[in-house]
Design a protein around this motif. Structure first.
Motif, PDB file in Angstrom:
ATOM      1  N   LEU A   1       0.751  -1.119   0.029  1.00 26.37           N
ATOM      2  CA  LEU A   1      -0.014  -0.060   0.080  1.00 26.37           C
ATOM      3  C   LEU A   1       0.851   1.238   0.017  1.00 26.37           C
ATOM      4  CD1 LEU A   1      -2.675   1.608   0.229  1.00 26.37           C
ATOM      5  CD2 LEU A   1      -2.496   1.315   2.884  1.00 26.37           C
ATOM      6  N   LEU A   2       0.586   2.082  -0.932  1.00 27.29           N
ATOM      7  CA  LEU A   2       1.295   3.637  -0.943  1.00 27.29           C
ATOM      8  C   LEU A   2       0.134   4.416  -0.512  1.00 27.29           C
ATOM      9  CD1 LEU A   2       3.296   5.819  -1.621  1.00 27.29           C
ATOM     10  CD2 LEU A   2       2.506   5.458  -4.124  1.00 27.29           C
ATOM     11  N   VAL A   3       0.264   5.220   0.358  1.00 27.80           N
ATOM     12  CA  VAL A   3      -0.749   6.347   0.685  1.00 27.80           C
ATOM     13  C   VAL A   3      -0.125   7.761   0.275  1.00 27.80           C
ATOM     14  CG1 VAL A   3      -2.042   7.592   2.416  1.00 27.80           C
ATOM     15  CG2 VAL A   3      -1.835   4.895   2.462  1.00 27.80           C
ATOM     16  N   ASN A   4      -0.342   8.329  -0.862  1.00 24.53           N
ATOM     17  CA  ASN A   4       0.036   9.781  -1.149  1.00 24.53           C
ATOM     18  C   ASN A   4      -0.739  10.784  -0.637  1.00 24.53           C
ATOM     19  OD1 ASN A   4       1.827   9.383  -3.343  1.00 24.53           O
ATOM     20  ND2 ASN A   4       0.408   8.406  -4.635  1.00 24.53           N
ATOM     21  N   ASN A   5      -0.035  10.981   0.864  1.00 31.15           N
ATOM     22  CA  ASN A   5      -0.886  11.812   1.680  1.00 31.15           C
ATOM     23  C   ASN A   5      -0.306  13.421   1.561  1.00 31.15           C
ATOM     24  OD1 ASN A   5      -2.157  12.725   4.408  1.00 31.15           O
ATOM     25  ND2 ASN A   5       0.030  12.746   4.897  1.00 31.15           N
ATOM     26  N   ALA A   6       1.127  13.359   1.450  1.00 29.97           N
ATOM     27  CA  ALA A   6       1.931  14.572   1.561  1.00 29.97           C
ATOM     28  C   ALA A   6       1.187  15.858   0.648  1.00 29.97           C
ATOM     29  CB  ALA A   6       3.280  14.467   1.258  1.00 29.97           C
ATOM     30  N   GLY A   7       1.066  16.849   1.071  1.00 29.59           N
ATOM     31  CA  GLY A   7       0.482  17.834   0.142  1.00 29.59           C
ATOM     32  C   GLY A   7       0.121  19.154   1.168  1.00 29.59           C
ATOM     33  N   GLY A   8      -0.813  20.017   0.252  1.00 32.22           N
ATOM     34  CA  GLY A   8      -1.067  21.475   1.131  1.00 32.22           C
ATOM     35  C   GLY A   8      -0.164  22.488   0.589  1.00 32.22           C
TER      36      GLY A   8
ATOM     37  N   THR B   1      -7.448  14.182  -8.596  1.00 34.18           N
ATOM     38  CA  THR B   1      -8.711  13.481  -8.720  1.00 34.18           C
ATOM     39  C   THR B   1      -8.800  12.507 -10.017  1.00 34.18           C
ATOM     40  OG1 THR B   1      -9.874  14.793  -7.364  1.00 34.18           O
ATOM     41  CG2 THR B   1     -11.282  13.419  -8.652  1.00 34.18           C
ATOM     42  N   THR B   2      -8.360  13.337 -11.204  1.00 32.46           N
ATOM     43  CA  THR B   2      -8.379  12.868 -12.368  1.00 32.46           C
ATOM     44  C   THR B   2      -7.190  11.685 -12.402  1.00 32.46           C
ATOM     45  OG1 THR B   2      -9.434  14.902 -13.421  1.00 32.46           O
ATOM     46  CG2 THR B   2      -8.116  13.281 -14.893  1.00 32.46           C
ATOM     47  N   LEU B   3      -6.019  12.161 -11.966  1.00 34.17           N
ATOM     48  CA  LEU B   3      -5.102  10.902 -12.239  1.00 34.17           C
ATOM     49  C   LEU B   3      -5.401   9.743 -11.363  1.00 34.17           C
ATOM     50  CD1 LEU B   3      -2.119  10.524 -12.715  1.00 34.17           C
ATOM     51  CD2 LEU B   3      -1.625  11.585  -9.961  1.00 34.17           C
ATOM     52  N   THR B   4      -6.193   9.951 -10.195  1.00 38.20           N
ATOM     53  CA  THR B   4      -6.610   8.765  -9.716  1.00 38.20           C
ATOM     54  C   THR B   4      -7.444   7.752 -10.463  1.00 38.20           C
ATOM     55  OG1 THR B   4      -6.817   9.729  -7.558  1.00 38.20           O
ATOM     56  CG2 THR B   4      -8.079   7.926  -7.726  1.00 38.20           C
TER      57      THR B   4
ATOM     58  N   LEU C   1       2.264  16.202  -8.881  1.00 41.26           N
ATOM     59  CA  LEU C   1       3.365  15.500  -9.518  1.00 41.26           C
ATOM     60  C   LEU C   1       4.172  14.573  -8.482  1.00 41.26           C
ATOM     61  CD1 LEU C   1       5.155  18.352 -11.432  1.00 41.26           C
ATOM     62  CD2 LEU C   1       3.258  16.984 -12.356  1.00 41.26           C
ATOM     63  N   ALA C   2       4.420  14.999  -7.377  1.00 47.17           N
ATOM     64  CA  ALA C   2       4.901  13.647  -6.469  1.00 47.17           C
ATOM     65  C   ALA C   2       3.879  12.444  -6.390  1.00 47.17           C
ATOM     66  CB  ALA C   2       4.986  14.511  -5.256  1.00 47.17           C
ATOM     67  N   PRO C   3       2.657  12.505  -6.153  1.00 53.18           N
ATOM     68  CA  PRO C   3       1.807  11.368  -6.278  1.00 53.18           C
ATOM     69  C   PRO C   3       1.851  10.467  -7.646  1.00 53.18           C
ATOM     70  CG  PRO C   3       0.561  13.255  -5.397  1.00 53.18           C
ATOM     71  CD  PRO C   3       1.819  13.840  -5.919  1.00 53.18           C
ATOM     72  N   PHE C   4       2.168  11.223  -8.652  1.00 49.88           N
ATOM     73  CA  PHE C   4       2.403  10.611  -9.744  1.00 49.88           C
ATOM     74  C   PHE C   4       3.760   9.699  -9.914  1.00 49.88           C
ATOM     75  CE2 PHE C   4       1.217  11.230 -14.614  1.00 49.88           C
ATOM     76  CZ  PHE C   4       1.380   9.933 -14.868  1.00 49.88           C
ATOM     77  N   TYR C   5       4.875  10.606  -9.452  1.00 48.56           N
ATOM     78  CA  TYR C   5       6.271   9.761  -9.385  1.00 48.56           C
ATOM     79  C   TYR C   5       6.069   8.489  -8.401  1.00 48.56           C
ATOM     80  CZ  TYR C   5       7.696  14.520 -10.982  1.00 48.56           C
ATOM     81  OH  TYR C   5       7.675  15.614 -11.716  1.00 48.56           O
ATOM     82  N   LEU C   6       5.734   8.675  -7.301  1.00 49.57           N
ATOM     83  CA  LEU C   6       5.569   7.698  -6.327  1.00 49.57           C
ATOM     84  C   LEU C   6       4.601   6.566  -6.649  1.00 49.57           C
ATOM     85  CD1 LEU C   6       5.284  10.203  -3.423  1.00 49.57           C
ATOM     86  CD2 LEU C   6       6.714   8.139  -3.235  1.00 49.57           C
TER      87      LEU C   6
END
Length: 257
Positions: free
Chosen positions: A81-88, A159-162, A111-116
């Motif tokens: 499981l990867l949780v892309n939580n970092a943001g703000g 949301t679209t990336l998801t 971009l970071a969630p995409f890379y991860l």
């Protein structure tokens, strides 16, 4: 159904706030958890079952984002499981904000969630039981507040990336999103003012309170359970019912009690 024994989890931005709550929830469920952040925290998320591992990383940089996933695989032998939580992002005047600010906000929240996700997918596709990627979205994507243009646009893209990655990574890897509303974290006073201000904000939410970080963590655990095994490209709203329209509060103030 919430047993995560033997599973390996990465939570970005997992050293405080929502991310730390997610890390603690999965630790308590039996998972091995690795968190990352730009600075070493004074204390790592922990529970009676153990403590999270930590790697320093600026996930806005593609190489460092990939290194977070690699560190988890090296430590745990797999990634479930990867949780892309970092943001703000802080509020900023859209008319005068610098291009550099916009770039950094979009890099962190989109971009970071995409890379991860790319690196995590490469690992999960090689596992017999695949894996799950959870993105932490924001209601700002559909209902932006003043001063949040770059952040709201990036979260809309997330949301679209998801949905897009859910199609591209299926069937072995599922991708879902937990979209959060107003959350009472240790930084709530920065956004919503003192306790009286936070109470006024809470009165405009049908549930009559802001979410606690653990409300978001519980939603992540639900989506990581076998109960959600067929869900992909899905968005789970954790916003307490949204916000009561201000026009209604103005005409019927008793609603806010």
């Amino acid at each position: 159904m919430t047993d995560q024994e033997g599973r390996a989890v990465v939570v970005t931005g997992g050293t405080r706030g929502i991310g730390a709550a997610i890390a603690r929830r999965f630790l308590a469920a039996g998972a091995d958890v690795l968190v990352c952040g730009r600075t070493v925290p004074d204390e790592l998320p922990s529970c009676t079952a153990g403590s999270a591992a930590f790697v320093p990383a600026d996930i806005r940089e593609p190489e460092q984002a990939a290194a977070v996933v690699d560190a988890a695989v090296e430590r745990f032998g797999r990634l479930d499981l990867l949780v892309n939580n970092a943001g703000g992002a802080p509020s900023a005047d859209s008319a005068s904000v610098s291009p550099r600010f916009v770039e950094r906000v979009v890099a962190l929240n989109l971009l970071a969630p995409f890379y991860l996700a790319q690196r995590a997918n490469a690992v999960m596709q090689q596992q017999d039981d695949g894996g799950l990627i959870l993105n932490i979205g924001s209601i700002a994507a559909r209902d932006p507040a003043p001063g949040t243009a770059a952040y709201a646009a990036a979260k809309g893209g997330l949301t679209t990336l998801t949905r897009a990655l859910a199609m591209d990574f299926a069937p072995k890897v599922r991708v879902n999103q937990v979209t959060v509303g107003l959350v009472r974290t240790e930084l709530a006073h920065v956004y919503y003012g003192d306790e009286a201000g936070q109470e006024r904000v809470a009165a405009a939410i049908p549930m009559r309170r802001m979410a606690e970080p653990d409300d978001v963590a519980a939603a992540c655990l639900l989506l990581a359970s076998p109960l959600a095994g067929y869900a992909t490209g899905a968005e789970l709203l954790v916003d307490g019912g949204g916000e009561i329209p201000t026009r209604h509060l103005a005409s019927a103030p008793q609603t806010a009690r």
